[in-house]
Enzyme design. Structure first.
Site, PDB file in Angstrom:
ATOM      1  N   ASN A   1      23.435  21.194 -11.470  1.00  0.00           N
ATOM      2  CA  ASN A   1      23.911  22.574 -11.560  1.00  0.00           C
ATOM      3  C   ASN A   1      22.841  23.414 -12.246  1.00  0.00           C
ATOM      4  OD1 ASN A   1      25.503  24.817 -11.431  1.00  0.00           O
ATOM      5  ND2 ASN A   1      27.188  23.995 -12.641  1.00  0.00           N
TER       6      ASN A   1
ATOM      7  N   THR B   1      -3.699  -5.158   1.152  1.00  0.00           N
ATOM      8  CA  THR B   1      -3.106  -3.824   1.270  1.00  0.00           C
ATOM      9  C   THR B   1      -3.971  -2.917   2.135  1.00  0.00           C
ATOM     10  OG1 THR B   1      -4.163  -2.993  -0.749  1.00  0.00           O
ATOM     11  CG2 THR B   1      -2.031  -4.077  -0.992  1.00  0.00           C
TER      12      THR B   1
ATOM     13  N   GLN C   1      31.748  19.537  -7.639  1.00  0.00           N
ATOM     14  CA  GLN C   1      32.299  18.269  -7.158  1.00  0.00           C
ATOM     15  C   GLN C   1      32.985  18.426  -5.808  1.00  0.00           C
ATOM     16  OE1 GLN C   1      32.314  19.339 -10.263  1.00  0.00           O
ATOM     17  NE2 GLN C   1      32.392  17.673 -11.771  1.00  0.00           N
TER      18      GLN C   1
ATOM     19  N   HIS D   1      21.628  26.574 -13.774  1.00  0.00           N
ATOM     20  CA  HIS D   1      22.375  27.688 -14.359  1.00  0.00           C
ATOM     21  C   HIS D   1      21.601  29.005 -14.296  1.00  0.00           C
ATOM     22  CE1 HIS D   1      25.268  24.802 -15.807  1.00  0.00           C
ATOM     23  NE2 HIS D   1      24.335  24.149 -16.466  1.00  0.00           N
TER      24      HIS D   1
ATOM     25  N   PHE E   1      34.689  28.142 -11.832  1.00  0.00           N
ATOM     26  CA  PHE E   1      34.881  26.909 -12.604  1.00  0.00           C
ATOM     27  C   PHE E   1      35.862  27.224 -13.723  1.00  0.00           C
ATOM     28  CE2 PHE E   1      33.373  23.720 -15.829  1.00  0.00           C
ATOM     29  CZ  PHE E   1      33.862  22.620 -15.147  1.00  0.00           C
TER      30      PHE E   1
ATOM     31  N   LYS F   1       0.853  -1.189   0.000  1.00  0.00           N
ATOM     32  CA  LYS F   1       0.000   0.000   0.000  1.00  0.00           C
ATOM     33  C   LYS F   1       0.887   1.236   0.000  1.00  0.00           C
ATOM     34  CE  LYS F   1      -4.522   0.948   0.385  1.00  0.00           C
ATOM     35  NZ  LYS F   1      -5.535   0.297  -0.475  1.00  0.00           N
TER      36      LYS F   1
END
Length: 346
Positions: A300, A84, A274, A302, A208, A39
């Site tokens: 990421n 269930t 990272q 943007h 980066f 369930k």
């Protein structure tokens, strides 16, 4: 799970009935290699009424069982099935009988109940998602007559804030969930806790640079950029007896935020998604010894500068204030960090 290769008939005259792993004859040359039922989306609210200060827990619960027998599939024999609907009722009845302390402890109690109650159940899997209710909070500010606005009898003063005794506000900052698997043949209980949908953003101290530069590259080095992500994270406990599950979840969340944001005044440098991800996972293993392995995903999200160069007559100069949010496509960064010589179910 990978599918097993199809089995060939035993002789040229045709296939004979196969024998399943539990010794039951199956009607065809195929066998059921995985099965279960349950369930899902059972919603429950528990109110603890100990004195004037009430506490609430609202969960969405899923319970799945795996039986030793497969006769319900092969023969349509339902004699071993715990309906269930009965599983749904069990959620409410155990909540009433024992109360709710944390999603993990409630899931452990449910899973253990199914194995203790029904000897023909081989495995129980319980999934719990927590609804993020927090007490209504009123700051202790001075009014015209110099009386604190939080002086109402329904509020309890903590750290110059007034927390309401029985009123709550929905604060969906992140989802707290857990998965508990209890197997009759395995004395170790699998307890996995997670954070889902923790969305964060910082406007500076993210870079980066110095990544692969070849004929496919169009992205320039970015020495200062907006860093935004939606963190999904899960971890498995090697020890469920000594851990405070609620405190551990809050600790993991705080560690992620601290490694992402840094000091409130100074911040912290992020040379890559990272590196931020790894530092968060490492600190979790450093701080919570009961966690054996942790997995984290950081897409990421943007935010690109709007190009104002064609509009110098309207807005002269560079633009570092107006950005275009771009959800798709996005980068996805993930890693799993584990203590040595352990096995996990993540």
């Amino acid at each position: 799970m990978f599918a097993t290769p199809l089995r060939q008939p035993t002789n040229a005259s045709g296939a004979r009935p196969a024998v399943s792993m539990d010794g039951q004859e199956t009607p065809f040359q195929y066998e059921i290699t995985d099965h279960g039922y349950g369930k899902d989306a059972v919603k429950v609210l528990h109110v603890s009424r100990k004195g004037p200060v009430h506490t609430i827990q609202e969960f969405e619960v899923g319970t799945h069982l795996k039986l030793y027998s497969k006769k319900d599939y092969y023969q349509g024999n339902n004699s071993d099935i715990v309906a269930t609907d009965s599983q749904k009722n069990t959620v409410y009845l155990l909540a009433k009988k024992y109360g709710i302390e944390s999603p993990e402890k409630f899931a452990l109690m449910l899973g253990q109940h199914f194995l203790n109650k029904y000897s023909h159940v081989e495995e129980a899997h319980v999934h719990v998602e927590t609804y993020p209710w927090q007490r209504v909070c009123q700051e202790e500010t001075k009014s015209v007559n110099n009386q604190g606005q939080g002086s109402c009898n329904n509020f309890t003063s903590i750290d110059n804030r007034s927390l309401h005794n029985h009123a709550f506000i929905f604060t969906p900052t992140a989802l707290h969930y857990c998965d508990v698997v209890i197997r009759r043949t395995d004395p170790k209980q699998t307890v996995i806790t997670g954070i889902k949908g923790l969305r964060v953003l910082k406007t500076t101290q993210s870079s980066f640079v110095n990544f692969v530069n070849d004929e496919f590259r169009s992205l320039p080095d970015q020495y200062d950029r907006i860093f935004s992500t939606v963190v999904d994270c899960s971890w498995e406990y090697s020890d469920t007896e000594t851990v405070n599950f609620s405190r551990a979840w809050q600790t993991v969340k705080n560690i992620i935020l601290r490694n992402f944001a840094g000091d409130p005044q100074v911040g912290v440098s992020s040379p890559s998604v990272q590196h931020t991800l790894y530092l968060s996972e490492k600190q979790v293993l450093d701080v919570i010894p009961q966690v054996s392995v942790i997995s984290m995903t950081m897409p990421n999200k943007h935010y690109f500068n709007f190009d104002t160069k064609p509009f110098q007559k309207i807005v002269p100069g560079d633009n570092n204030e107006v950005f275009i949010p771009v959800d798709k496509p996005h980068g996805t960064i993930y890693a799993q960090l584990a203590r040595k010589n352990i096995s996990s179910h993540l």
